[in-house]
Motif scaffolding. Structure first.
Motif, short mmCIF file in Angstrom:
data_model
loop_
_atom_site.label_atom_id
_atom_site.label_comp_id
_atom_site.label_asym_id
_atom_site.label_seq_id
_atom_site.Cartn_x
_atom_site.Cartn_y
_atom_site.Cartn_z
N LEU A 117 34.12 -6.97 15.71
CA LEU A 117 35.36 -6.65 15.00
C LEU A 117 36.27 -7.87 14.91
CD1 LEU A 117 37.14 -4.39 13.74
CD2 LEU A 117 38.05 -3.99 16.03
N CYS A 118 36.42 -8.60 16.00
CA CYS A 118 37.30 -9.76 16.00
C CYS A 118 36.73 -10.89 15.15
CB CYS A 118 37.53 -10.25 17.43
SG CYS A 118 38.44 -9.11 18.48
N LEU A 119 35.42 -11.09 15.24
CA LEU A 119 34.81 -12.24 14.58
C LEU A 119 34.73 -12.06 13.07
CD1 LEU A 119 33.57 -14.96 15.35
CD2 LEU A 119 31.35 -13.84 15.46
N PHE A 120 34.48 -10.84 12.62
CA PHE A 120 34.24 -10.62 11.20
C PHE A 120 35.41 -9.98 10.46
CE2 PHE A 120 29.84 -10.19 13.01
CZ PHE A 120 29.44 -11.47 12.62
N VAL A 121 36.38 -9.42 11.20
CA VAL A 121 37.48 -8.72 10.54
C VAL A 121 38.84 -9.29 10.96
CG1 VAL A 121 38.60 -6.49 10.15
CG2 VAL A 121 36.10 -6.60 10.35
N LEU A 122 39.15 -9.23 12.24
CA LEU A 122 40.51 -9.52 12.69
C LEU A 122 40.88 -10.99 12.53
CD1 LEU A 122 40.79 -7.31 15.90
CD2 LEU A 122 41.37 -6.77 13.54
N MET A 123 40.01 -11.89 12.94
CA MET A 123 40.34 -13.31 12.83
C MET A 123 40.37 -13.81 11.38
SD MET A 123 41.22 -14.75 15.67
CE MET A 123 42.26 -13.30 15.67
N PRO A 124 39.42 -13.41 10.52
CA PRO A 124 39.60 -13.76 9.10
C PRO A 124 40.86 -13.16 8.49
CG PRO A 124 37.32 -13.19 9.52
CD PRO A 124 38.08 -12.84 10.75
N PHE A 125 41.19 -11.93 8.88
CA PHE A 125 42.42 -11.31 8.38
C PHE A 125 43.64 -12.11 8.84
CE2 PHE A 125 46.06 -8.52 8.92
CZ PHE A 125 46.16 -7.93 7.67
N ALA A 126 43.67 -12.50 10.12
CA ALA A 126 44.82 -13.25 10.64
C ALA A 126 44.97 -14.58 9.91
CB ALA A 126 44.64 -13.48 12.15
N TYR A 127 43.86 -15.26 9.64
CA TYR A 127 43.95 -16.56 8.96
C TYR A 127 44.40 -16.39 7.51
CZ TYR A 127 42.60 -20.99 6.90
OH TYR A 127 42.62 -22.17 6.21
N PHE A 128 43.76 -15.49 6.78
CA PHE A 128 44.13 -15.30 5.38
C PHE A 128 45.55 -14.75 5.25
CE2 PHE A 128 39.39 -14.79 4.58
CZ PHE A 128 39.27 -16.08 4.11
N PHE A 129 45.95 -13.89 6.18
CA PHE A 129 47.30 -13.33 6.15
C PHE A 129 48.33 -14.41 6.42
CE2 PHE A 129 50.52 -10.27 8.12
CZ PHE A 129 50.97 -9.86 6.88
N LEU A 130 47.99 -15.34 7.30
CA LEU A 130 48.91 -16.43 7.63
C LEU A 130 49.04 -17.41 6.46
CD1 LEU A 130 50.52 -17.32 10.19
CD2 LEU A 130 48.65 -18.89 10.66
N GLU A 131 47.96 -17.62 5.73
CA GLU A 131 47.98 -18.60 4.63
C GLU A 131 48.34 -17.98 3.28
OE1 GLU A 131 47.57 -21.81 5.01
OE2 GLU A 131 47.21 -21.64 7.17
N SER A 132 48.42 -16.67 3.19
CA SER A 132 48.66 -16.01 1.91
C SER A 132 50.13 -16.13 1.49
CB SER A 132 48.27 -14.53 1.99
OG SER A 132 49.08 -13.85 2.92
N GLU A 133 50.33 -16.08 0.19
CA GLU A 133 51.68 -16.09 -0.38
C GLU A 133 51.87 -15.00 -1.43
OE1 GLU A 133 52.37 -19.93 -1.99
OE2 GLU A 133 52.38 -20.95 -0.03
N GLY A 134 50.80 -14.27 -1.75
CA GLY A 134 50.88 -13.28 -2.82
C GLY A 134 50.33 -13.86 -4.11
N PHE A 135 49.80 -13.00 -4.97
CA PHE A 135 49.26 -13.46 -6.24
C PHE A 135 50.38 -13.95 -7.16
CE2 PHE A 135 45.93 -10.46 -4.86
CZ PHE A 135 44.86 -11.36 -4.84
N ALA A 136 50.01 -14.85 -8.03
CA ALA A 136 50.99 -15.39 -8.98
C ALA A 136 51.45 -14.27 -9.92
CB ALA A 136 50.36 -16.52 -9.79
N GLY A 137 52.76 -14.17 -10.08
CA GLY A 137 53.34 -13.15 -10.95
C GLY A 137 53.70 -11.87 -10.25
N SER A 138 53.20 -11.68 -9.02
CA SER A 138 53.53 -10.46 -8.28
C SER A 138 54.80 -10.66 -7.46
CB SER A 138 52.38 -10.07 -7.35
OG SER A 138 52.16 -11.10 -6.39
N LYS A 139 55.38 -9.56 -7.05
CA LYS A 139 56.60 -9.60 -6.25
C LYS A 139 56.29 -10.09 -4.85
CE LYS A 139 60.52 -6.77 -4.77
NZ LYS A 139 61.10 -5.39 -4.78
#
Length: 492
Positions: A117-139
């Motif tokens: 769970l941590c290797l395939f779900v939680l850690m990728p989620f934490a990294y992408f969530f930390l680097e995300s800004e939202g799609f262009a044009g969205s609120k």
């Protein structure tokens, strides 16, 4: 019969509740310890905005969960060995009836599940969530970042599943294997985790020999070395002269505008290095006799003994692999914990195996951060970004998840792997297991020989005073002919 059935169901119910409570308490302790470890190294300036603060807090909790699971994987095999020996020593004791095979198997299954769970779900989620800004044009906001994170996770899952599907189709092209390609739960996840465990085992094979040799340097930096043919007063006096010369240069450069900037920064860095050297020399001078002449040799002897025993056990395991097929690592579904001892010398050998497991784990972590490609992940107190913490947690999770498999593969223990840890495909390959043992023994021996020959050579040069010849041949600092590049004063 009805009353007996009710009594059996009640006993099973109470046993399950007791196991859940024990697992929860153990994990709670690991989670609290992991939280304090991460907050000790986490950069304090990360929490500066409301939205980013929420994202960092969620990532922090996920990293803490992952580090707790890593700790559980490290303690998994030692806890099982201790439980087996306790049940053998006190089979009828009422107060240890809760320590049974069902609890041990449950812990192995939970650690395996949470590792996936941590290797395939939680850690990728934490990294992408930390680097995300939202799609262009969205609120902009938390919802937009969560949406982008889930989309990235979905694409990553498709990529990984596609790679695994192609790899498995190329390796096993028979009819049964082709039918199993469409079974996600029973084929994909065990096969994928088997590949990750093999990668973790190879990473341990690289890190552990380096860490075993690096441990001597680390302990040498923490302890006070004996003073042999060295004049500490003279060294402290020379360091004082260097510090005063650097301080004068720094004061002189601050009065000229054209010398400010990079030159001042370099001088400050050299001054800090000289002060650190002075503090180390003063600490060596103030240390007591038993600390310098007794503690340091004892610790070095313990490290050398532990490393030698590890190499000898691996060499014996190679012989067992060549003459006895039961030496191959295998999984076990038997819940009869406490029936037979897997250690020839009983509790003493079990204690030695546990000490060696922890020693190998610490050495692997030290070796991991000593490798050139992973030095950037070295955590710094109060100055580690969340991205670096995520990388550290993933690396430690891979190392700790592979520790039980490596310990059994190298013959450090004869305790059979339980749960999904014993279902890895590559454990049944004789040539992979034999090559793993031989590489570990050879690489560890070479690292130790190189370490001790270089250490002896340096100490002999230092004792004979020949190390100063290297300083006299060092290049002159372009800013001044009085100091070399590393801050030592030179004679003109």
């Amino acid at each position: 019969m009805d009353e007996d059935d009710v009594t059996i169901r009640e006993q099973n119910f109470h046993s399950q509740v007791r196991e859940y409570i024990i697992c929860f308490l153990l994990f709670a302790v690991l989670y609290i310890v992991s939280y304090f470890i991460i907050t000790r190294y986490k950069r304090k300036s990360d929490d500066h905005e409301d939205e980013d603060a929420v994202v960092n807090r969620i990532s922090l909790y996920l990293c803490t969960f992952t580090l707790a699971v890593s700790g559980g994987a490290v303690f998994l095999l030692p806890f099982s060995i201790i439980s087996n020996e306790i049940l053998l020593s006190f089979p009828k004791n009422y107060y240890i009836q809760w320590l049974n095979g069902s609890l041990i198997h449950g812990l192995w299954n939970l650690v395996s599940l949470f590792s996936n769970l941590c290797l395939f779900v939680l850690m990728p989620f934490a990294y992408f969530f930390l680097e995300s800004e939202g799609f262009a044009g969205s609120k902009k906001g938390i919802k937009a970042r969560i949406l982008e994170t889930f989309v990235m996770l979905f694409l990553l899952a498709l990529l990984i599943l596609g790679i695994v599907w192609v790899a498995s189709a190329l390796i096993d092209n028979d009819a049964a294997s082709m039918e199993s390609l469409y079974d996600l739960w029973e084929f994909y996840l065990p096969y994928l985790y088997s590949c990750i465990s093999l990668m973790g085992g190879l990473l341990l094979l690289m890190c552990t020999p380096v860490g075993l040799s690096r441990m001597f340097t680390v302990m040498g930096q923490l302890l006070v070395k004996p003073t042999i043919l060295e004049d500490l007063d003279e060294q402290i006096y020379c360091i004082h002269l260097q510090e005063e010369a650097l301080q004068r240069r720094l004061n002189g450069s601050s009065t000229h505008a054209y010398t400010r900037g990079s030159v001042t920064h370099q001088l400050n860095k050299e001054l800090d290095n000289v002060r650190n050297q002075r503090n180390k020399l003063e600490r060596r001078k103030k240390a007591s006799g038993w600390e310098k002449n007794l503690l340091y040799p004892i610790v070095m002897l313990i490290l050398l003994t532990g490393t030698t025993i590890s190499v000898l056990m691996v060499a014996l395991n190679i012989l067992y692999l060549l003459v006895d097929e039961t030496a191959m690592p295998k999984g076990s579904t038997d819940r009869g914990i406490g029936n037979t001892s897997l250690s020839t010398f009983g509790v003493a050998q079990a204690a030695l195996e546990i000490i060696l497991m922890f020693y190998l784990m610490v050495s692997s972590v030290v070796g991991f951060y000593s490798l050139r490609g992973f030095k950037v992940l070295t955590p710094r107190k109060d100055d580690t970004t969340m991205t670096t913490i995520i990388g550290c947690c993933v690396s430690i999770l891979v190392l700790s998840s592979a520790l039980p498999v490596m310990s059994r593969t190298l013959g450090i223990t004869r305790f059979d792997l339980l749960g999904d840890f014993g279902r890895f495909n590559w454990l049944g390959n004789f040539y992979i297991v034999l090559s793993y043992n031989m590489l570990f023994a050879v690489v560890t021996t070479l690292c130790l020989v190189r370490k001790f020959t270089s250490a002896v050579r340096e100490e002999l040069l230092k004792a004979l005073g020949l190390d100063k010849l290297q300083l006299s041949n060092s290049p002159t600092d372009p800013e001044s002919g009085k100091l070399s590049a590393n801050g030592h004063q030179k004679t003109l």
